[in-house]
Design an enzyme around this catalytic site. Structure first.
Site, mmCIF file in Angstrom:
data_model
loop_
_atom_site.group_PDB
_atom_site.id
_atom_site.type_symbol
_atom_site.label_atom_id
_atom_site.label_comp_id
_atom_site.label_asym_id
_atom_site.label_seq_id
_atom_site.Cartn_x
_atom_site.Cartn_y
_atom_site.Cartn_z
ATOM 1 N N HIS A 181 0.813 -1.234 0.000
ATOM 2 C CA HIS A 181 0.000 0.000 0.000
ATOM 3 C C HIS A 181 0.838 1.271 0.000
ATOM 4 O O HIS A 181 0.318 2.360 -0.236
ATOM 5 C CB HIS A 181 -0.937 0.025 1.218
ATOM 6 C CG HIS A 181 -1.969 -1.054 1.187
ATOM 7 N ND1 HIS A 181 -2.864 -1.191 0.144
ATOM 8 C CD2 HIS A 181 -2.255 -2.059 2.058
ATOM 9 C CE1 HIS A 181 -3.652 -2.231 0.381
ATOM 10 N NE2 HIS A 181 -3.300 -2.786 1.538
ATOM 11 N N HIS A 220 -6.303 -7.186 -0.701
ATOM 12 C CA HIS A 220 -6.462 -5.756 -0.988
ATOM 13 C C HIS A 220 -5.652 -5.317 -2.206
ATOM 14 O O HIS A 220 -4.585 -5.874 -2.479
ATOM 15 C CB HIS A 220 -6.024 -4.940 0.234
ATOM 16 C CG HIS A 220 -6.762 -5.309 1.483
ATOM 17 N ND1 HIS A 220 -6.258 -6.198 2.418
ATOM 18 C CD2 HIS A 220 -7.989 -4.930 1.933
ATOM 19 C CE1 HIS A 220 -7.131 -6.349 3.406
ATOM 20 N NE2 HIS A 220 -8.191 -5.595 3.132
ATOM 21 N N ASP A 305 -5.059 -12.880 3.590
ATOM 22 C CA ASP A 305 -6.340 -12.303 3.997
ATOM 23 C C ASP A 305 -7.440 -12.604 2.984
ATOM 24 O O ASP A 305 -8.570 -12.129 3.120
ATOM 25 C CB ASP A 305 -6.211 -10.793 4.269
ATOM 26 C CG ASP A 305 -5.390 -10.068 3.230
ATOM 27 O OD1 ASP A 305 -5.046 -10.677 2.196
ATOM 28 O OD2 ASP A 305 -5.094 -8.878 3.442
HETATM 29 C C1 OKP Z 1 -3.337 -4.306 4.550
HETATM 30 B B1 OKP Z 1 -2.998 -5.476 3.647
HETATM 31 C C2 OKP Z 1 -11.256 -1.882 6.482
HETATM 32 C C3 OKP Z 1 -10.171 -1.195 7.309
HETATM 33 C C4 OKP Z 1 -8.865 -1.392 6.655
HETATM 34 C C5 OKP Z 1 -6.463 -1.285 6.813
HETATM 35 C C6 OKP Z 1 -6.366 -2.547 6.049
HETATM 36 C C7 OKP Z 1 -4.982 -2.773 5.542
HETATM 37 C C8 OKP Z 1 -4.778 -4.065 4.802
HETATM 38 N N1 OKP Z 1 -12.575 -1.625 6.960
HETATM 39 N N2 OKP Z 1 -7.731 -1.044 7.441
HETATM 40 O O1 OKP Z 1 -3.240 -5.312 2.299
HETATM 41 O O2 OKP Z 1 -3.400 -6.753 4.122
HETATM 42 ZN ZN ZN Z 2 -4.483 -7.204 2.542
#
Ligand code: OKP
Ligand code: ZN
Length: 365
Positions: A181, A220, A305
């Protein structure tokens, strides 16, 4: 041969985040890495410890710094390194405190160039895009240790195929914090340094003309990686991710790259709740595009995830499916050296088994 790399300093980073409307211990926690290490130690996979802070080769450290600055803004990196101490000495936090942003940078019509605010408190928001990227004592050490694993892993792989320099064709770097990210001047989504981008820089340092592919299979969208390589024709970015999910503003199919890089960015968003069959058909499509590109080096941003029970992800993927995913990737891209980078995955109790399933599938080819 595949080897796994880790740095115990990656365990040092332990922060809080705003989730929903509550400030909670971040889901991206040391327990994730501990669970993976435990599973690996109970298995036959080779797991090699590299501890950057244990000192050693000055030349390698300065090379890491230089390669990181290829894709990351100098003031941003400086900020990561110093902001905790600055907040502490300004009395903004206690020793166990957490630097979290308050006010984010707003694009304006004034024509003024973007520049950091003078106030050290406000600066946290200039160098971040969300509130899940806190910085506390020792965070920086973990951030650099994590990045170093991407650097060391890539460096190891550059010797593959050159008269017996190494028989390691796959490195799995247990990076924590993750990277996909972060776009080079903003932390976000638990990410501070884009480990995939650092890997590409490392590869190019010895092979400047190389075509490199990044396959991002975290749940994500890797907005940071996309951003860094958006106009780069030599880097193909392919991502499968939850449609309209975090980070919300990127990841659509019509983001295809720009200028010379047009066509080298492929987003494959998938509806939340999608079953494994639909996931696999996106993956097969993505693998065909990767093959068409004929990369000389492959980076996989691997997130667990996508697991059915993940609190931050929403696909119907189970433990054994990670083996299937790994097998299909490997069958398609067998002869290409590959760096696998750990990104997300937040169900601690299943993380170890999911990693082992992936590795087993990979090695079965
Ligand atoms: C990081 B990775 C969603 C809240 C999200 C941050 C998520 C980061 C994911 N409601 N907060 O790509 O696993
Ligand atoms: Zn993620």
């Amino acid at each position: 041969m595949l080897i796994t790399l880790y740095d115990p300093d990656c365990l040092l980073h332990k922060t809080v985040e705003l989730l929903g409307s509550k400030l909670i211990p971040a889901l991206e926690s040391p327990a994730r890495l501990e669970a993976i290490l435990e599973a690996l130690h109970l298995s036959e996979h080779e797991c090699r410890k590299i501890q950057l802070s244990a000192g050693g080769d000055e030349g390698r450290v300065s090379r890491l710094t230089k390669l990181t600055s290829d894709t990351h803004n100098h003031n941003y990196l400086q900020h990561l390194q110093s902001v905790y101490e600055e907040w502490l000495s300004a009395g903004l936090i206690e020793k166990d405190g957490n630097v979290l942003p308050e006010c984010f940078y707003l694009p304006t019509s004034t024509g003024k160039p973007m520049r950091p605010p003078k106030d050290v408190f406000a600066r946290a928001g200039y160098f971040a895009f969300d509130m899940s990227s806190g910085i506390m004592l020792d965070s920086y050490r973990a951030i650099v240790a994590s990045a170093n694993l991407a650097y060391e892993g890539t460096d190891m792989l550059t010797g593959f195929g050159t008269d017996g320099a190494t028989d390691v064709d796959t490195v799995f770097a247990l990076c924590r914090p993750p990277g996909h990210h972060c776009d080079g001047r903003r932390a976000g989504g638990y990410c501070y340094i884009n480990n995939a981008a650092l890997a590409v820089s490392t590869w190019r340092a010895s092979k400047p003309q190389a075509r490199v592919a990044i396959l991002d299979i975290d749940f994500h969208h890797g907005n940071g990686t996309q951003e860094i390589f958006y106009s780069d024709p030599k880097v193909l970015y392919v991502s499968i991710h939850g449609e309209d999910e975090f980070p919300y503003y990127t990841g659509a199919e019509d983001e295809r790259g720009i200028g010379e890089g047009e066509g080298t960015n492929i987003n494959l968003p998938l509806k939340v709740g999608s079953p494994f069959e639909e996931y696999m058909s996106k993956l097969e499509y993505g693998l065909d595009r990767l093959l068409d590109f004929r990369p000389e080096f492959l980076v996989i941003s691997l997130g667990f995830d996508t697991f059915h029970a993940d609190p931050l992800g929403h696909f119907q993927i189970h433990t054994e499916d990670y083996g299937t995913i790994a097998t299909r990737i490997r069958q398609n891209l067998k002869d290409i050296p590959c760096l696998v980078l750990l990104e997300g995955g937040y169900v601690i109790e299943h993380l170890g088994a999911n990693v082992l399933s992936f590795l087993k599938g990979w090695k079965s080819v």
